[in-house]
Design a protein around this motif. Structure first.
Motif, PDB file in Angstrom:
ATOM      1  N   GLU A 152     -35.734 100.999  20.056  1.00 15.97           N
ATOM      2  CA  GLU A 152     -36.837 102.230  20.008  1.00 15.97           C
ATOM      3  C   GLU A 152     -37.189 102.868  18.967  1.00 15.97           C
ATOM      4  O   GLU A 152     -37.250 103.268  18.128  1.00 15.97           O
ATOM      5  CB  GLU A 152     -37.934 102.846  21.817  1.00 15.97           C
ATOM      6  CG  GLU A 152     -37.472 101.890  22.577  1.00 15.97           C
ATOM      7  CD  GLU A 152     -37.872 103.448  24.414  1.00 15.97           C
ATOM      8  OE1 GLU A 152     -38.572 102.447  25.152  1.00 15.97           O
ATOM      9  OE2 GLU A 152     -36.933 104.054  24.374  1.00 15.97           O
ATOM     10  N   ARG A 153     -35.403 103.387  19.117  1.00 11.02           N
ATOM     11  CA  ARG A 153     -35.519 104.638  17.766  1.00 11.02           C
ATOM     12  C   ARG A 153     -35.195 103.492  16.351  1.00 11.02           C
ATOM     13  O   ARG A 153     -35.907 103.771  15.637  1.00 11.02           O
ATOM     14  CB  ARG A 153     -33.700 104.910  17.672  1.00 11.02           C
ATOM     15  CG  ARG A 153     -33.221 105.517  16.761  1.00 11.02           C
ATOM     16  CD  ARG A 153     -32.099 105.898  17.927  1.00 11.02           C
ATOM     17  NE  ARG A 153     -31.238 105.632  17.735  1.00 11.02           N
ATOM     18  CZ  ARG A 153     -30.147 104.810  17.056  1.00 11.02           C
ATOM     19  NH1 ARG A 153     -30.086 104.845  15.900  1.00 11.02           N
ATOM     20  NH2 ARG A 153     -29.281 103.965  17.549  1.00 11.02           N
ATOM     21  N   LEU A 154     -34.503 102.119  16.032  1.00  8.53           N
ATOM     22  CA  LEU A 154     -34.678 101.341  14.980  1.00  8.53           C
ATOM     23  C   LEU A 154     -35.833 100.317  14.491  1.00  8.53           C
ATOM     24  O   LEU A 154     -36.277 100.569  13.382  1.00  8.53           O
ATOM     25  CB  LEU A 154     -33.152 101.087  14.336  1.00  8.53           C
ATOM     26  CG  LEU A 154     -32.141 101.938  14.828  1.00  8.53           C
ATOM     27  CD1 LEU A 154     -31.079 100.928  14.499  1.00  8.53           C
ATOM     28  CD2 LEU A 154     -32.352 103.023  13.464  1.00  8.53           C
ATOM     29  N   LEU A 155     -35.594  99.309  15.684  1.00  5.63           N
ATOM     30  CA  LEU A 155     -36.470  98.359  15.555  1.00  5.63           C
ATOM     31  C   LEU A 155     -37.813  98.758  15.564  1.00  5.63           C
ATOM     32  O   LEU A 155     -38.570  97.366  15.023  1.00  5.63           O
ATOM     33  CB  LEU A 155     -35.878  96.951  16.274  1.00  5.63           C
ATOM     34  CG  LEU A 155     -34.655  96.693  16.482  1.00  5.63           C
ATOM     35  CD1 LEU A 155     -34.597  95.809  17.600  1.00  5.63           C
ATOM     36  CD2 LEU A 155     -33.713  95.702  15.333  1.00  5.63           C
ATOM     37  N   LYS A 158     -39.875  99.142  12.884  1.00  5.44           N
ATOM     38  CA  LYS A 158     -39.728  97.298  11.552  1.00  5.44           C
ATOM     39  C   LYS A 158     -41.089  96.508  12.454  1.00  5.44           C
ATOM     40  O   LYS A 158     -41.728  95.935  11.068  1.00  5.44           O
ATOM     41  CB  LYS A 158     -38.355  97.019  11.472  1.00  5.44           C
ATOM     42  CG  LYS A 158     -37.672  97.899  11.276  1.00  5.44           C
ATOM     43  CD  LYS A 158     -38.192  98.158   9.475  1.00  5.44           C
ATOM     44  CE  LYS A 158     -36.386  99.185   8.937  1.00  5.44           C
ATOM     45  NZ  LYS A 158     -37.678  99.350   7.404  1.00  5.44           N
ATOM     46  N   PHE A 159     -41.158  96.447  13.803  1.00  2.82           N
ATOM     47  CA  PHE A 159     -41.964  95.720  14.010  1.00  2.82           C
ATOM     48  C   PHE A 159     -43.884  95.851  13.741  1.00  2.82           C
ATOM     49  O   PHE A 159     -43.776  95.009  13.447  1.00  2.82           O
ATOM     50  CB  PHE A 159     -41.689  95.755  15.808  1.00  2.82           C
ATOM     51  CG  PHE A 159     -42.953  94.608  16.017  1.00  2.82           C
ATOM     52  CD1 PHE A 159     -42.327  92.970  16.125  1.00  2.82           C
ATOM     53  CD2 PHE A 159     -43.797  94.505  17.594  1.00  2.82           C
ATOM     54  CE1 PHE A 159     -42.918  91.851  16.761  1.00  2.82           C
ATOM     55  CE2 PHE A 159     -44.153  93.667  17.697  1.00  2.82           C
ATOM     56  CZ  PHE A 159     -43.570  92.660  17.453  1.00  2.82           C
ATOM     57  N   PHE A 160     -43.748  97.409  13.684  1.00  3.70           N
ATOM     58  CA  PHE A 160     -45.302  97.672  13.366  1.00  3.70           C
ATOM     59  C   PHE A 160     -44.948  97.440  11.486  1.00  3.70           C
ATOM     60  O   PHE A 160     -46.932  97.235  11.173  1.00  3.70           O
ATOM     61  CB  PHE A 160     -44.973  99.479  13.698  1.00  3.70           C
ATOM     62  CG  PHE A 160     -45.959  99.835  15.016  1.00  3.70           C
ATOM     63  CD1 PHE A 160     -47.433 100.010  14.767  1.00  3.70           C
ATOM     64  CD2 PHE A 160     -44.833 100.252  15.505  1.00  3.70           C
ATOM     65  CE1 PHE A 160     -47.234 100.517  16.179  1.00  3.70           C
ATOM     66  CE2 PHE A 160     -45.981 100.331  16.828  1.00  3.70           C
ATOM     67  CZ  PHE A 160     -46.587 100.588  16.961  1.00  3.70           C
ATOM     68  N   GLN A 193     -47.498 102.539  22.790  1.00 10.29           N
ATOM     69  CA  GLN A 193     -47.045 102.508  21.317  1.00 10.29           C
ATOM     70  C   GLN A 193     -47.867 100.983  20.979  1.00 10.29           C
ATOM     71  O   GLN A 193     -48.634 100.044  19.891  1.00 10.29           O
ATOM     72  CB  GLN A 193     -45.867 102.435  20.569  1.00 10.29           C
ATOM     73  CG  GLN A 193     -45.532 103.758  20.316  1.00 10.29           C
ATOM     74  CD  GLN A 193     -44.108 104.263  19.935  1.00 10.29           C
ATOM     75  OE1 GLN A 193     -43.497 103.455  18.967  1.00 10.29           O
ATOM     76  NE2 GLN A 193     -43.127 105.193  20.365  1.00 10.29           N
ATOM     77  N   LEU A 194     -46.909  99.959  22.340  1.00  9.80           N
ATOM     78  CA  LEU A 194     -47.119  98.216  21.689  1.00  9.80           C
ATOM     79  C   LEU A 194     -48.748  97.862  22.190  1.00  9.80           C
ATOM     80  O   LEU A 194     -48.852  97.113  21.127  1.00  9.80           O
ATOM     81  CB  LEU A 194     -46.542  98.060  22.903  1.00  9.80           C
ATOM     82  CG  LEU A 194     -44.870  97.951  22.049  1.00  9.80           C
ATOM     83  CD1 LEU A 194     -44.027  97.200  23.090  1.00  9.80           C
ATOM     84  CD2 LEU A 194     -44.251  97.737  20.569  1.00  9.80           C
TER      85      LEU A 194
END
Length: 270
Positions: A152-155, A158-160, A193-194
């Motif tokens: 949740e904090r880093l990936l 980037k997925f967005f 978010q997802l």
């Protein structure tokens, strides 16, 4: 000769297993002699030798034959060098591929502190779309390797980025691994978010992306369900499955198992 070096690499795992079984007689042979060869061949000038070295390394990691100190002090540094921004394109593609494959075999601490920062950089590589494609295809496995907090904090940011990439193949790869990413996050992130992100993929201008998203719709929805009441669970290989009830098992004792595979993120990534 490259063929000799390739053949040598193919024999390394077998030799390593023999040395492990005979460790009282050869306590340090593998670490002193074989491991340096494997690491060196990851940068060999011949691509077939490098490929054989990569396969040997993955087998050694899978068999738990490489010491944690060697992973952190020898293997990870060379992969970080090969995947650096100024690295040769061919070496970089190979390095990110092996980083993604080995993530599930390493400890969470090692992946998070040594490999995750570089993986996040590679997700935004503007030079090679092949690098971003590998990252997108293996995104779910990386999330699973580092856990919810780091995901949740880093990936997720980037997925967005990858879900809105200009190359449609990137967006398609994201749609295929969406369930695996969602499963690693909290219900709140999943909802707020997802869900909107998935709607953008299912409404994508490219029909191949839309098709992949529709195929992942059911598995994505299943991540919102309570496993204890829905009977859904995730296998160790990342496969979402349905656990049959005791009544179904008894009534179909002569039939094949009703344990149905809904989606495998690793199969889609391949």
């Amino acid at each position: 000769e490259p063929t000799v070096r390739t053949e040598l690499m193919e024999q390394i795992p077998l030799i390593a297993i023999f040395l492990q079984e005979s460790r009282p007689k050869f306590p340090t042979a593998f670490f002193e002699y074989l491991m340096p060869i494997v690491v060196r061949y990851l940068t060999d000038v011949n691509n077939q030798v490098r490929k054989a070295g990569q396969e040997a390394l993955l087998i050694l990691l899978e068999q738990d034959l490489v010491a944690q100190s060697d992973i952190e002090n020898k293997v990870c540094p060379i992969l970080l060098d090969l995947s650096a921004p100024d690295s040769d394109d061919e070496y970089k593609v190979e390095a990110v591929n092996i980083i993604c494959k080995m993530a599930s075999m390493l400890s969470r601490t090692t992946v998070e502190h040594m490999l995750l920062p570089r993986f996040c950089e590679l997700c935004s590589d503007g030079k090679l779309f092949q690098v971003r494609k590998i990252c997108a295809a293996n995104f779910g496995d990386i999330c699973n390797a580092v856990g919810q907090e780091a995901t949740e904090r880093l990936l997720i940011p980037k997925f967005f980025e990858l879900c809105s990439d200009s190359v449609w193949g990137m967006r398609k790869a994201c749609a295929e691994c969406f369930m695996a990413v969602s499963y690693t996050t909290s219900p709140e992130v999943r909802r707020s978010q997802l869900s909107p992100l998935f709607i953008s993929l299912i409404s994508d201008t490219c029909r191949w992306v839309r098709q992949a998203a529709f195929q992942s719709l059911g598995p994505f929805i299943s991540t919102f369900a309570n496993p204890s009441s829905a009977g859904l669970y995730i296998r160790e290989d990342g496969t979402l499955s349905i656990r049959p009830s005791a009544q179904d098992v008894n009534s179909n004792s002569c039939q094949p198992s009703n344990n149905i595979t809904v989606l495998s993120s690793s199969a889609n990534a391949a």
